[in-house]
Design a protein around this motif. Sequence first.
Motif, PDB file in Angstrom:
ATOM      1  N   ALA A  20       0.827  -1.207   0.000  1.00  0.00           N
ATOM      2  CA  ALA A  20       0.000   0.000   0.000  1.00  0.00           C
ATOM      3  C   ALA A  20       0.866   1.263   0.000  1.00  0.00           C
ATOM      4  O   ALA A  20       0.639   2.195  -0.770  1.00  0.00           O
ATOM      5  CB  ALA A  20      -0.933  -0.013   1.205  1.00  0.00           C
ATOM      6  N   TYR A  65       1.600   4.421  -2.635  1.00  0.00           N
ATOM      7  CA  TYR A  65       1.460   5.792  -2.141  1.00  0.00           C
ATOM      8  C   TYR A  65       2.701   6.612  -2.508  1.00  0.00           C
ATOM      9  O   TYR A  65       2.602   7.725  -3.030  1.00  0.00           O
ATOM     10  CB  TYR A  65       1.257   5.746  -0.624  1.00  0.00           C
ATOM     11  N   GLY A  79      -4.789   7.524  -1.518  1.00  0.00           N
ATOM     12  CA  GLY A  79      -5.077   6.717  -0.349  1.00  0.00           C
ATOM     13  C   GLY A  79      -5.832   5.462  -0.742  1.00  0.00           C
ATOM     14  O   GLY A  79      -5.996   5.175  -1.932  1.00  0.00           O
ATOM     15  N   GLU A  80      -6.270   4.730   0.258  1.00  0.00           N
ATOM     16  CA  GLU A  80      -7.085   3.539  -0.010  1.00  0.00           C
ATOM     17  C   GLU A  80      -8.335   3.577   0.863  1.00  0.00           C
ATOM     18  O   GLU A  80      -8.275   3.952   2.036  1.00  0.00           O
ATOM     19  CB  GLU A  80      -6.270   2.259   0.263  1.00  0.00           C
ATOM     20  N   ARG A  81      -9.471   3.153   0.253  1.00  0.00           N
ATOM     21  CA  ARG A  81     -10.763   3.206   0.946  1.00  0.00           C
ATOM     22  C   ARG A  81     -11.089   1.842   1.530  1.00  0.00           C
ATOM     23  O   ARG A  81     -10.912   0.810   0.879  1.00  0.00           O
ATOM     24  CB  ARG A  81     -11.853   3.630  -0.041  1.00  0.00           C
ATOM     25  N   CYS A  82     -11.593   1.890   2.772  1.00  0.00           N
ATOM     26  CA  CYS A  82     -12.031   0.638   3.386  1.00  0.00           C
ATOM     27  C   CYS A  82     -13.340   0.201   2.730  1.00  0.00           C
ATOM     28  O   CYS A  82     -14.289   0.988   2.652  1.00  0.00           O
ATOM     29  CB  CYS A  82     -12.249   0.848   4.884  1.00  0.00           C
ATOM     30  N   TYR A  90      -7.972   6.043   3.914  1.00  0.00           N
ATOM     31  CA  TYR A  90      -6.726   6.167   4.673  1.00  0.00           C
ATOM     32  C   TYR A  90      -5.622   6.788   3.822  1.00  0.00           C
ATOM     33  O   TYR A  90      -5.341   6.314   2.726  1.00  0.00           O
ATOM     34  CB  TYR A  90      -6.272   4.791   5.191  1.00  0.00           C
ATOM     35  N   PRO A 117      -2.091   5.183   3.044  1.00  0.00           N
ATOM     36  CA  PRO A 117      -2.794   3.914   3.233  1.00  0.00           C
ATOM     37  C   PRO A 117      -1.972   2.956   4.086  1.00  0.00           C
ATOM     38  O   PRO A 117      -0.754   2.994   4.063  1.00  0.00           O
ATOM     39  CB  PRO A 117      -2.937   3.386   1.808  1.00  0.00           C
ATOM     40  N   CYS A 165      -7.845  -1.711   7.108  1.00  0.00           N
ATOM     41  CA  CYS A 165      -8.558  -0.790   7.988  1.00  0.00           C
ATOM     42  C   CYS A 165      -8.416  -1.304   9.421  1.00  0.00           C
ATOM     43  O   CYS A 165      -8.867  -2.410   9.729  1.00  0.00           O
ATOM     44  CB  CYS A 165     -10.037  -0.721   7.606  1.00  0.00           C
ATOM     45  N   THR A 174      -7.626  -2.993   2.500  1.00  0.00           N
ATOM     46  CA  THR A 174      -8.100  -1.876   1.683  1.00  0.00           C
ATOM     47  C   THR A 174      -7.420  -1.987   0.325  1.00  0.00           C
ATOM     48  O   THR A 174      -6.202  -2.102   0.253  1.00  0.00           O
ATOM     49  CB  THR A 174      -7.749  -0.526   2.334  1.00  0.00           C
ATOM     50  N   ARG A 179      -8.253   2.308  -4.610  1.00  0.00           N
ATOM     51  CA  ARG A 179      -7.349   3.460  -4.550  1.00  0.00           C
ATOM     52  C   ARG A 179      -8.140   4.729  -4.836  1.00  0.00           C
ATOM     53  O   ARG A 179      -8.975   4.769  -5.750  1.00  0.00           O
ATOM     54  CB  ARG A 179      -6.217   3.299  -5.554  1.00  0.00           C
TER      55      ARG A 179
END
Length: 324
Positions: free
Chosen positions: A191, A195, A206-209, A216, A219, A223, A230, A233
């Motif tokens: 991750a 980034y 970032g990365e989404r849960c 995040y 990331p 999570c 996660t 992107r």
Amino acid sequence: MTVTPSPPSPPDILRAPLIVEFPFTRSLGPVQSAFLTGLRERVVLGVRTEAGGVLVPPVEYDPETAAELSELVEVAPTGTVTTWAWNPEPRRGQPLATPFAWALVRLDGADTALLHALDAPGPDAVRTGMRVRIRWSAERTGAITDIACFEPYEGAAPEGGPAPHAGEFDEPVTGIVAPARLDYTYSPGRAQTRYLQALSERRTVGERCPSCAKVYVPPRGACPTCGVATTDRVEVGPRGTVTTFCIVNIKAKNLDIEVPYVYAHIALDGAGLALHGRIGGIPYDQVRMGLRVEPVWSDDGRYPDHYRPTGEPDADYDTYKELL
Ligand SMILES: [Zn+2]
């Protein structure tokens, strides 16, 4: 702490050498002070316990009764190996540069053993019960390294037991500096590799849960609230809002930033939590919660060097109160 990104290596995960190094300074109490001052004078001091035993190296409190100990006694520079392990590849900062044994040595007159290096031609030359003596360093400063190492010695134990010693020397050693150093290869993982690669294109990703939808930045790969990976992107920023901040008044070593300056939590637009960054382009005492900022990229374009005001009106508290 310095991280130098290197080109991605298979399978596309960044790796870089990382050295964390700091001097650890500690003051010595009366017992440790006497011990290290003694070494400087080629005298080994132990401390007598309530039960009459002699501890070398000495400690300030009786390990059995917790009583404060102060009766110093001089023991011999000769002793017996009680156990040992061969060290075939000495590392940086170890007592000897050539292969040696780590040995516990009970000095004549002591009841406990001292850990140090034993200089021997090979493991076949070392055995439990062998007789050794201290090889003193040519230059002694009041440190455990004043004992360069132990060496084999076939002589007998000196006459008599431990002798009382006042532990008084000119200019006692009152403190030591123990340098701590960690030297390893760091990999930020999948991750954070992505980034960092996006940062080098001046994008913040970032990365989404998939469960709670929190984004995040940077990331973390998972999570921490939901415990799931996660993978989505999400590009955030580049602008953001100062949520909280502190004014830094101490100049850090190796950091060419004039003090005072402001270090802030910055919630980039679209991010679910704030990241850290320095605020520039505005007097330190005018930085405030809600200030809208944008990144100013480093000379090599690899990361935001700091953030500066965008000139927009301040963000409303309700828009970032969950991100403090
Ligand atoms: Zn979540």
